[in-house]
Motif scaffolding. Structure first.
Motif, short mmCIF file in Angstrom:
data_model
loop_
_atom_site.label_atom_id
_atom_site.label_comp_id
_atom_site.label_asym_id
_atom_site.label_seq_id
_atom_site.Cartn_x
_atom_site.Cartn_y
_atom_site.Cartn_z
N GLU A 76 81.59 -30.99 21.22
CA GLU A 76 81.21 -31.28 22.60
C GLU A 76 79.71 -31.08 22.70
OE1 GLU A 76 83.50 -28.81 25.21
OE2 GLU A 76 85.36 -29.86 24.73
N LEU A 77 79.02 -32.07 23.18
CA LEU A 77 77.57 -32.01 23.25
C LEU A 77 77.11 -32.01 24.70
CD1 LEU A 77 76.63 -34.60 20.48
CD2 LEU A 77 76.74 -32.11 20.28
N SER A 78 76.04 -31.27 24.94
CA SER A 78 75.40 -31.25 26.25
C SER A 78 74.20 -32.19 26.20
CB SER A 78 74.94 -29.84 26.59
OG SER A 78 73.87 -29.46 25.72
N GLN A 79 73.56 -32.37 27.34
CA GLN A 79 72.34 -33.16 27.38
C GLN A 79 71.26 -32.52 26.51
OE1 GLN A 79 73.04 -35.08 31.79
NE2 GLN A 79 71.51 -33.54 31.60
N GLN A 80 71.18 -31.19 26.53
CA GLN A 80 70.20 -30.49 25.68
C GLN A 80 70.49 -30.72 24.20
OE1 GLN A 80 70.59 -26.46 27.06
NE2 GLN A 80 68.91 -26.68 28.54
N ASP A 81 71.77 -30.69 23.84
CA ASP A 81 72.15 -30.95 22.45
C ASP A 81 71.70 -32.35 22.04
OD1 ASP A 81 73.46 -28.45 22.28
OD2 ASP A 81 75.37 -29.33 22.92
N LEU A 86 68.75 -36.26 18.97
CA LEU A 86 68.14 -37.59 18.95
C LEU A 86 66.61 -37.56 19.09
CD1 LEU A 86 70.76 -39.47 21.14
CD2 LEU A 86 70.67 -39.23 18.64
N ASN A 87 66.07 -36.36 19.20
CA ASN A 87 64.62 -36.18 19.34
C ASN A 87 64.09 -36.97 20.54
OD1 ASN A 87 62.28 -34.89 18.47
ND2 ASN A 87 61.56 -36.72 17.41
N LEU A 88 64.80 -36.82 21.66
CA LEU A 88 64.40 -37.45 22.92
C LEU A 88 63.98 -36.37 23.91
CD1 LEU A 88 67.25 -40.08 23.44
CD2 LEU A 88 64.87 -40.55 22.79
N ASP A 89 63.00 -36.67 24.71
CA ASP A 89 62.58 -35.76 25.77
C ASP A 89 63.79 -35.49 26.68
OD1 ASP A 89 61.38 -35.70 28.81
OD2 ASP A 89 60.12 -34.63 27.36
N PRO A 90 63.99 -34.25 27.12
CA PRO A 90 65.14 -33.93 27.98
C PRO A 90 65.21 -34.79 29.25
CG PRO A 90 64.15 -31.91 27.17
CD PRO A 90 63.24 -33.04 26.74
N THR A 91 64.08 -35.12 29.86
CA THR A 91 64.13 -35.95 31.06
C THR A 91 64.58 -37.37 30.73
OG1 THR A 91 61.76 -36.44 30.88
CG2 THR A 91 62.40 -34.60 32.31
N THR A 92 64.23 -37.85 29.54
CA THR A 92 64.70 -39.17 29.09
C THR A 92 66.21 -39.15 28.91
OG1 THR A 92 62.60 -39.64 28.01
CG2 THR A 92 64.50 -40.92 27.28
N VAL A 93 66.73 -38.06 28.33
CA VAL A 93 68.17 -37.95 28.13
C VAL A 93 68.89 -37.98 29.48
CG1 VAL A 93 70.04 -36.44 27.31
CG2 VAL A 93 67.98 -36.77 25.92
N VAL A 94 68.37 -37.27 30.46
CA VAL A 94 68.99 -37.27 31.80
C VAL A 94 69.04 -38.69 32.34
CG1 VAL A 94 68.72 -36.52 34.19
CG2 VAL A 94 68.41 -34.88 32.33
N THR A 95 67.95 -39.43 32.22
CA THR A 95 67.90 -40.80 32.71
C THR A 95 68.91 -41.68 31.97
OG1 THR A 95 65.57 -40.54 33.26
CG2 THR A 95 66.38 -42.79 33.05
N VAL A 96 68.97 -41.55 30.67
CA VAL A 96 69.91 -42.34 29.86
C VAL A 96 71.35 -42.02 30.24
CG1 VAL A 96 70.78 -42.73 27.51
CG2 VAL A 96 68.31 -42.66 27.93
N ILE A 97 71.67 -40.74 30.36
CA ILE A 97 73.04 -40.34 30.70
C ILE A 97 73.39 -40.78 32.12
CG2 ILE A 97 74.63 -38.39 31.02
CD1 ILE A 97 73.98 -39.16 28.06
N ASP A 98 72.44 -40.68 33.05
CA ASP A 98 72.70 -41.17 34.42
C ASP A 98 73.09 -42.65 34.38
OD1 ASP A 98 72.10 -38.72 35.58
OD2 ASP A 98 70.09 -39.31 36.25
#
Length: 175
Positions: A76-81, A86-98
């Motif tokens: 189970e992975l979180s956004q931080q994981d 994936l070596n992505l900025d955390p804010t980018t991950v939030v946008t992608v997941i949204d």
């Protein structure tokens, strides 16, 4: 561009002789081309570019594919994981997941052990999107690595595994 395959009626395009000299090697007085790190980096960039173009034909970006593929695994992975993996900025991950949540590909669920975190899960639609993207990426990778024998591909995979040993985020490692 050169057409290399057709998947479900979608032509996949990769870099062809019109962009690069087919089969050409760098000059002998070009020392950076002798550095394994540079060659690995350059090969990765070329492959990512080719996969990105092909995935665009099915309405997906490579980072979406990487997120779907990462979530298809066991942990189970979180956004931080995902950010670390994936070596992505955390804010980018939030946008992608949204965006992926709006598209019905990913679902966020509260982590029962830490209510501040969300674990991410693929939906049935996300699994379908992953299957399509995986077929596209596999076709491009097959063309990219086509000059290698099955044994050379296996050796490359083993070598990369050795290089990556101990460098994976804890969330995707077994105890």
């Amino acid at each position: 561009m050169v057409e290399i395959a057709t998947i479900e009626g979608v032509g996949l395009m990769v870099r062809g002789a019109s962009t690069e000299q087919a089969g050409a090697s760098p000059r002998k007085d070009f020392p950076i081309a002798e550095r394994p790190g540079y060659l690995l980096h350059k090969a990765g960039l070329v492959l990512v570019e080719d996969v990105e173009k092909a995935l665009g034909s099915v309405g997906m970006r490579i980072r979406d594919f990487f997120v779907l593929a990462a979530l298809a695994g066991g942990p189970e992975l979180s956004q931080q994981d995902l950010s670390r993996l994936l070596n992505l900025d955390p804010t980018t991950v939030v946008t992608v997941i949204d965006e992926m949540e709006r598209n019905g590909h990913v679902e966020r669920r509260r982590n029962p052990a830490d209510r501040r975190r969300y674990n991410l899960f693929l939906t049935a639609t996300g699994r379908e999107a992953l299957a399509t993207a995986d077929r596209v990426a596999t076709e491009v990778e097959s063309a990219f690595f086509g000059g290698l024998s099955a044994e050379e591909r296996a050796a490359l995979r083993t070598t990369l595994g050795v290089l990556m040993a101990g460098r994976w985020p804890a969330a995707v490692c077994s105890d």
